[in-house]
Enzyme design. Structure first.
Site, PDB file in Angstrom:
ATOM      1  N   TYR A  84       0.860  -1.194   0.000  1.00 32.29           N
ATOM      2  CA  TYR A  84       0.000   0.000   0.000  1.00 32.29           C
ATOM      3  C   TYR A  84       0.891   1.237   0.000  1.00 32.29           C
ATOM      4  O   TYR A  84       1.907   1.261   0.697  1.00 32.29           O
ATOM      5  CB  TYR A  84      -0.878   0.008   1.266  1.00 32.29           C
ATOM      6  CG  TYR A  84      -1.648   1.302   1.436  1.00 32.29           C
ATOM      7  CD1 TYR A  84      -2.952   1.419   0.968  1.00 32.29           C
ATOM      8  CD2 TYR A  84      -1.062   2.416   2.052  1.00 32.29           C
ATOM      9  CE1 TYR A  84      -3.652   2.604   1.110  1.00 32.29           C
ATOM     10  CE2 TYR A  84      -1.758   3.603   2.196  1.00 32.29           C
ATOM     11  CZ  TYR A  84      -3.058   3.692   1.725  1.00 32.29           C
ATOM     12  OH  TYR A  84      -3.739   4.870   1.855  1.00 32.29           O
ATOM     13  N   GLU A 105      -3.548   7.558  -3.864  1.00 35.46           N
ATOM     14  CA  GLU A 105      -3.584   6.303  -3.108  1.00 35.46           C
ATOM     15  C   GLU A 105      -3.422   5.156  -4.088  1.00 35.46           C
ATOM     16  O   GLU A 105      -4.241   4.979  -4.988  1.00 35.46           O
ATOM     17  CB  GLU A 105      -4.904   6.165  -2.338  1.00 35.46           C
ATOM     18  CG  GLU A 105      -4.881   4.978  -1.396  1.00 35.46           C
ATOM     19  CD  GLU A 105      -6.158   4.848  -0.575  1.00 35.46           C
ATOM     20  OE1 GLU A 105      -7.257   4.848  -1.180  1.00 35.46           O
ATOM     21  OE2 GLU A 105      -6.051   4.750   0.654  1.00 35.46           O
TER      22      GLU A 105
END
Ligand code: GDP
Ligand code: MN
Length: 396
Positions: free
Chosen positions: A118, A206
């Site tokens: 991530y 993101e």
């Protein structure tokens, strides 16, 4: 302003960030053509069909599917295009899918297992610095990781005046447990990603997941980009990426009318001048046992036309059970606003929900008289608390 995944990836790619390649399609036939094109470009034989909507968690809702042939591309694209995709991030009724991204399959087998990480880039408002947030736990909700294993989330703060430093990118690659070619690729990836973030005037990137492929390449499989809307004048090409089908229709209409409207979940509509007073008004509504249905700043010139436009917007929300008008007459005189409310009310024929009007400031007493003598079903108040009590009264 939010973007679709395919648009976000275009921006990333233009700054040299490695991405999972894809071609966008609006029909199953286009999807097959897209897949053929992709095979020519990348050699891939398997594809991922990905719904393009402004919401994450698409995989969980059935909006991301693997296709192992052109026939499967066609049938899966046929299923996904036009569907109402429901994910944890969409409204309960879901979002209609207008297009899909046909992407290359990047989870192919090889010398090692593919691994998901991530990574996001955002502004840390507390320190006034940019921040890269990253984790070895990619592919799942970062909120869940933050709750269950917060020690698996790392933060790297970057001084915007100095920019990202080599040691910072290397630290990130190291903390992700990488070595060899994957380490080098990650360092390049982080640099390119940070550059893309600052140069595109974004407020959020993101990438979940960032993938280490089985042959040790680092690529962005998913991309969420939020652009800073106030900087769009510098990026005409990004501004053209806006897809208003994805936005709240009441907010879009308010924007066209120059009104600052944010849709909320409650039952009391608010019409206020000035953002500070609007925030205080929402607090007051909560204290009175209600929940604000919206934030609405009508600005300095609350004349009949603007007031009517504001009433119309508020009443488009079916959850609204009462409307609280809270206007401070500083630049604008209260009696003018009161007249505006009376005129708007008469123009609109009837308004089915009770209205509480609190006007304070210049000529507040004349304004109250105007409302009280109008013969309309409008409750007037001068004090803030008085208005709150009336909201409570009409809700109970
Ligand atoms: P999201 O569900 O909206 O976050 O969409 P993502 O783009 O993150 O995709 C969801 C999931 O689909 C990923 O976490 C992967 O597990 C899977 N996925 C994405 N791309 C591929 C691919 O190329 N091959 C395979 N086998 N799975 C993929
Ligand atoms: Mn994702």
């Amino acid at each position: 302003m939010n973007l679709h995944e395919y648009q976000a990836k275009q921006i990333l790619n233009s700054f040299g960030v490695n991405i999972q390649r894809g071609v966008v399609a609006k029909t199953p036939e286009e999807a097959v053509e897209a897949a053929k094109e992709l095979t020519k470009e990348t050699g891939t034989e398997w594809y991922v069909v990905k719904a393009q909507v402004h919401a994450g968690g698409r995989g969980k809702g059935g909006g991301v599917k693997l296709a192992k042939s052109l026939d499967e591309v066609k049938s899966i694209a046929g299923d996904i295009i036009g569907m109402n995709l429901v994910t944890p991030q969409t409204p309960p009724e879901g979002k209609k899918v207008h297009q899909v991204l046909i992407a290359e399959d990047v989870y192919y087998p090889g010398e090692s297992e593919p691994e998901e990480y991530y990574m996001s880039v955002l502004l840390n408002r507390a320190t006034g610095r940019n921040m890269i947030m990253y984790s070895t736990e990619g592919g799942m909700d970062i909120e869940t990781v933050a709750e269950e294993t917060p020690d698996k989330i790392f933060y790297e703060e970057i001084d915007p005046a100095v920019g990202i430093q080599g040691f910072q990118a290397r630290k990130i690659a190291f903390n992700l447990g990488l070595s060899g070619n994957a380490f080098k690729e990650m360092v390049r990836f982080v640099f390119a990603l940070y550059t893309a973030y600052t140069e595109s005037d974004s407020s959020l990137f993101e990438i979940n997941p960032v993938l280490k492929t089985s042959d040790n390449k680092i690529i962005a499989v998913d991309a969420k980009v939020t652009l800073d809307a106030t900087a769009l004048y510098r990026h005409k090409d990004y501004a053209a990426m806006r897809d208003i089908r994805e936005e709240n229709p009441i907010e879009v209409e308010a924007g066209e009318k120059g009104l600052n409207y944010v849709d909320l979940d409650g039952n009391v509509g608010c019409m206020v001048n000035g953002a500070g007073l609007a925030m205080a008004t929402m607090d007051l509504i909560k204290q009175a046992g209600g929940e604000p249905a919206n934030f609405l700043d009508v600005g300095g010139t609350a004349d009949a036309e603007r007031v009517e436009a504001a009433f119309n917007l508020i009443l488009k929300d079916p959850n609204v059970k009462a409307i609280l008008v809270n206007i401070f007459g500083g630049i604008v005189r209260c009696d003018r606003v009161a007249q505006g409310i009376v005129d708007a009310y008469k123009n609109m024929g009837s308004i089915d929900v009770p209205i509480i009007v609190r006007l304070q400031g210049t000529n507040a007493d004349i304004a109250k008289k105007l409302i009280d003598e109008s013969g309309l079903d409008v409750h007037s108040a001068i004090e803030f608390q008085e208005a709150a009590d009336k909201v409570q009264e009409v809700l109970s």
